[in-house]
Design a protein around this motif. Sequence first.
Motif, PDB file in Angstrom:
ATOM      1  N   ALA A 285      -8.417 -13.046  44.796  1.00 52.39           N
ATOM      2  CA  ALA A 285      -8.731 -14.000  46.124  1.00 52.39           C
ATOM      3  C   ALA A 285      -7.771 -15.380  46.138  1.00 52.39           C
ATOM      4  CB  ALA A 285     -10.573 -14.521  46.721  1.00 52.39           C
ATOM      5  N   THR A 286      -7.337 -16.235  45.020  1.00 52.14           N
ATOM      6  CA  THR A 286      -6.707 -17.605  45.326  1.00 52.14           C
ATOM      7  C   THR A 286      -5.669 -17.033  45.747  1.00 52.14           C
ATOM      8  OG1 THR A 286      -8.726 -18.423  43.907  1.00 52.14           O
ATOM      9  CG2 THR A 286      -6.741 -19.001  43.694  1.00 52.14           C
ATOM     10  N   GLU A 287      -4.782 -16.390  44.516  1.00 51.65           N
ATOM     11  CA  GLU A 287      -3.536 -15.367  44.270  1.00 51.65           C
ATOM     12  C   GLU A 287      -3.163 -15.159  45.716  1.00 51.65           C
ATOM     13  OE1 GLU A 287      -3.450 -12.314  41.292  1.00 51.65           O
ATOM     14  OE2 GLU A 287      -4.188 -13.737  40.213  1.00 51.65           O
ATOM     15  N   SER A 288      -4.036 -14.098  46.576  1.00 53.57           N
ATOM     16  CA  SER A 288      -3.609 -13.842  48.257  1.00 53.57           C
ATOM     17  C   SER A 288      -3.274 -15.078  48.837  1.00 53.57           C
ATOM     18  CB  SER A 288      -4.851 -13.414  48.529  1.00 53.57           C
ATOM     19  OG  SER A 288      -5.120 -11.610  47.135  1.00 53.57           O
ATOM     20  N   LEU A 289      -4.771 -15.590  49.253  1.00 57.54           N
ATOM     21  CA  LEU A 289      -4.322 -17.221  49.529  1.00 57.54           C
ATOM     22  C   LEU A 289      -2.987 -17.852  48.837  1.00 57.54           C
ATOM     23  CD1 LEU A 289      -8.006 -18.566  49.929  1.00 57.54           C
ATOM     24  CD2 LEU A 289      -6.800 -17.710  51.049  1.00 57.54           C
TER      25      LEU A 289
ATOM     26  N   LYS B 159      -5.758 -13.683  55.102  1.00 57.88           N
ATOM     27  CA  LYS B 159      -6.152 -14.855  54.566  1.00 57.88           C
ATOM     28  C   LYS B 159      -7.528 -15.143  54.888  1.00 57.88           C
ATOM     29  CE  LYS B 159      -5.720 -18.101  57.842  1.00 57.88           C
ATOM     30  NZ  LYS B 159      -5.108 -19.012  58.516  1.00 57.88           N
ATOM     31  N   TRP B 160      -8.361 -14.499  56.249  1.00 58.52           N
ATOM     32  CA  TRP B 160      -9.914 -14.733  56.523  1.00 58.52           C
ATOM     33  C   TRP B 160     -10.644 -13.704  55.798  1.00 58.52           C
ATOM     34  CZ3 TRP B 160     -11.097 -18.836  57.923  1.00 58.52           C
ATOM     35  CH2 TRP B 160     -10.240 -19.415  59.443  1.00 58.52           C
ATOM     36  N   LYS B 161      -9.959 -12.540  54.622  1.00 61.33           N
ATOM     37  CA  LYS B 161     -10.784 -11.809  53.826  1.00 61.33           C
ATOM     38  C   LYS B 161     -11.102 -12.273  52.188  1.00 61.33           C
ATOM     39  CE  LYS B 161     -10.453  -7.154  51.694  1.00 61.33           C
ATOM     40  NZ  LYS B 161      -9.796  -5.709  51.824  1.00 61.33           N
ATOM     41  N   ALA B 162      -9.640 -13.156  52.275  1.00 58.67           N
ATOM     42  CA  ALA B 162      -9.512 -13.839  51.023  1.00 58.67           C
ATOM     43  C   ALA B 162     -10.574 -15.167  50.960  1.00 58.67           C
ATOM     44  CB  ALA B 162      -8.064 -14.110  50.502  1.00 58.67           C
TER      45      ALA B 162
ATOM     46  N   ILE C 202       0.808 -25.383  48.647  1.00 58.94           N
ATOM     47  CA  ILE C 202      -1.272 -25.620  49.043  1.00 58.94           C
ATOM     48  C   ILE C 202      -1.510 -24.328  48.263  1.00 58.94           C
ATOM     49  CG2 ILE C 202      -3.092 -24.605  50.766  1.00 58.94           C
ATOM     50  CD1 ILE C 202      -0.871 -25.512  52.837  1.00 58.94           C
ATOM     51  N   GLY C 203      -0.518 -23.247  47.793  1.00 55.81           N
ATOM     52  CA  GLY C 203      -1.184 -22.242  46.853  1.00 55.81           C
ATOM     53  C   GLY C 203      -1.589 -23.171  45.667  1.00 55.81           C
ATOM     54  N   GLY C 204      -0.541 -23.964  45.002  1.00 51.98           N
ATOM     55  CA  GLY C 204      -0.573 -24.989  44.154  1.00 51.98           C
ATOM     56  C   GLY C 204      -2.044 -25.286  43.422  1.00 51.98           C
ATOM     57  N   LEU C 205      -2.339 -25.990  45.008  1.00 48.78           N
ATOM     58  CA  LEU C 205      -3.562 -27.059  44.645  1.00 48.78           C
ATOM     59  C   LEU C 205      -4.770 -26.035  44.770  1.00 48.78           C
ATOM     60  CD1 LEU C 205      -4.290 -30.317  45.490  1.00 48.78           C
ATOM     61  CD2 LEU C 205      -4.333 -29.515  48.152  1.00 48.78           C
ATOM     62  N   LEU C 206      -4.559 -24.484  45.425  1.00 47.43           N
ATOM     63  CA  LEU C 206      -5.459 -23.728  45.826  1.00 47.43           C
ATOM     64  C   LEU C 206      -6.467 -23.724  44.105  1.00 47.43           C
ATOM     65  CD1 LEU C 206      -5.216 -21.960  48.463  1.00 47.43           C
ATOM     66  CD2 LEU C 206      -6.799 -23.128  48.405  1.00 47.43           C
ATOM     67  N   ASN C 207      -4.444 -23.157  43.121  1.00 46.47           N
ATOM     68  CA  ASN C 207      -5.318 -22.308  42.020  1.00 46.47           C
ATOM     69  C   ASN C 207      -5.770 -23.796  41.284  1.00 46.47           C
ATOM     70  OD1 ASN C 207      -4.179 -20.025  41.855  1.00 46.47           O
ATOM     71  ND2 ASN C 207      -1.883 -20.912  41.737  1.00 46.47           N
TER      72      ASN C 207
ATOM     73  N   LEU D  45     -13.736 -15.505  48.629  1.00 35.21           N
ATOM     74  CA  LEU D  45     -13.907 -16.476  48.241  1.00 35.21           C
ATOM     75  C   LEU D  45     -15.006 -17.320  47.353  1.00 35.21           C
ATOM     76  CD1 LEU D  45     -11.736 -18.366  45.013  1.00 35.21           C
ATOM     77  CD2 LEU D  45     -10.814 -19.674  47.303  1.00 35.21           C
ATOM     78  N   LEU D  46     -15.033 -17.966  49.107  1.00 33.94           N
ATOM     79  CA  LEU D  46     -16.605 -18.411  48.966  1.00 33.94           C
ATOM     80  C   LEU D  46     -17.783 -17.293  48.685  1.00 33.94           C
ATOM     81  CD1 LEU D  46     -16.296 -19.751  52.760  1.00 33.94           C
ATOM     82  CD2 LEU D  46     -16.425 -20.886  50.307  1.00 33.94           C
ATOM     83  N   ILE D  47     -18.563 -16.574  48.499  1.00 34.20           N
ATOM     84  CA  ILE D  47     -18.908 -15.274  48.522  1.00 34.20           C
ATOM     85  C   ILE D  47     -19.171 -15.040  47.219  1.00 34.20           C
ATOM     86  CG2 ILE D  47     -20.143 -13.122  48.626  1.00 34.20           C
ATOM     87  CD1 ILE D  47     -19.135 -12.715  51.113  1.00 34.20           C
ATOM     88  N   ALA D  48     -18.262 -14.943  45.963  1.00 36.76           N
ATOM     89  CA  ALA D  48     -18.549 -15.203  44.849  1.00 36.76           C
ATOM     90  C   ALA D  48     -18.074 -16.144  43.522  1.00 36.76           C
ATOM     91  CB  ALA D  48     -16.285 -14.618  44.315  1.00 36.76           C
TER      92      ALA D  48
END
Length: 355
Positions: free
Chosen positions: A48-52, A207-210, A60-65, A214-217
């Motif tokens: 999910a993080t990779e997709s986002l 985006k929304w699926k990821a 923003i990807g770097g921040l998410l990772n 991510l939230l559920i996991a």
Amino acid sequence: MTNKIFMLGTFIGVPLSVIGTLMHWPTMVLFTIYCLSIIALASYMGRATESLAIVAGPRIGGLLNATFGNAVELIISIFSLKAGLVGVVLASLTGSVLGNLLLVAGLSFFIGGLKFKRQKFNVHDARHNSGLLMFAIIVAFVIPEVFSMEMNEPKTLTLSIGISIILIALYLAALFFKLVTHRGVYQSAESEAAAAAGHHEQPEWGKWKAIIILLIATLAVAYISENLVHTFHYVAESFGWTELFIGVIIVAIVGNAAEHASAVLMAVKNKMDIAVEIAVGSTLQIAMFVAPVLVLFSLMFETKMPLVFTLPELIAMVSSVLLMVIISNDGESNWFEGLTLVAAYFIMGIGFFLL
């Protein structure tokens, strides 16, 4: 194939974790189910993080990772702190550093090296990361150990808080350096070739699926981690393991399992820049972000956690950093260098097992 295994692990493991907890199944059975479920969920968090990251762009990807890359360890550690298991938390941080630098990088170099005689990665990144590793482990972790010998507990905690704030600030500055001010300055050959070919990576999920996955996991990992922490004492007594061994080997491997698989897969595809970034980048996240955040978090609980490791933990981490720096600084790897790193991990593993 791997994704199907993780999917089965999630859809079987999570319901079993809930049922087993409510029905008070044997502790050893629950410990095994919890560990396997967390590994499967970590895979979903990673995907999910990779997709986002692909959808949102590299900054923003770097921040998410940075935020979610080590979320599993962070969640397990917070619940361990709440239970007063400071030794397990410090040991799991040590285990993450050793696991990433020696086991993940070692297996990536070894398995990738069996397929390709020489594999190259960005030498500028390797040297930049080497400097940060030397700072984060050798400076920021050794200083509290040495100074605390002459200090009482309140002063040691104050020193740890000060160092933690500096580490987080420098980590955010390192992200800013890599993703903003010097973005593309030290671009890898891989990304240059991809840009020249007009190749744009497609995200696995929208985006929304990821975000929803991510939230559920994350919520599922939080629930299972809280229960997992309560099994440590029984498991340690049953096998004769110490808290140190559980933290260094078991918790660290469970928390990093998905990353381990990703790094090796990238090495097999000869994408060594990504494989090295997973191994070293994750270590830097642990040392410069997760560890200091946990020190600050511990202030909310009864048992506070100073940034002071045991001597075996400290020497093991310093040795792994020096070995990784020497091996990776030329920007090349082969199977023998990988085997050397894995051998170092097993030597340290035997040591922690026998302590």
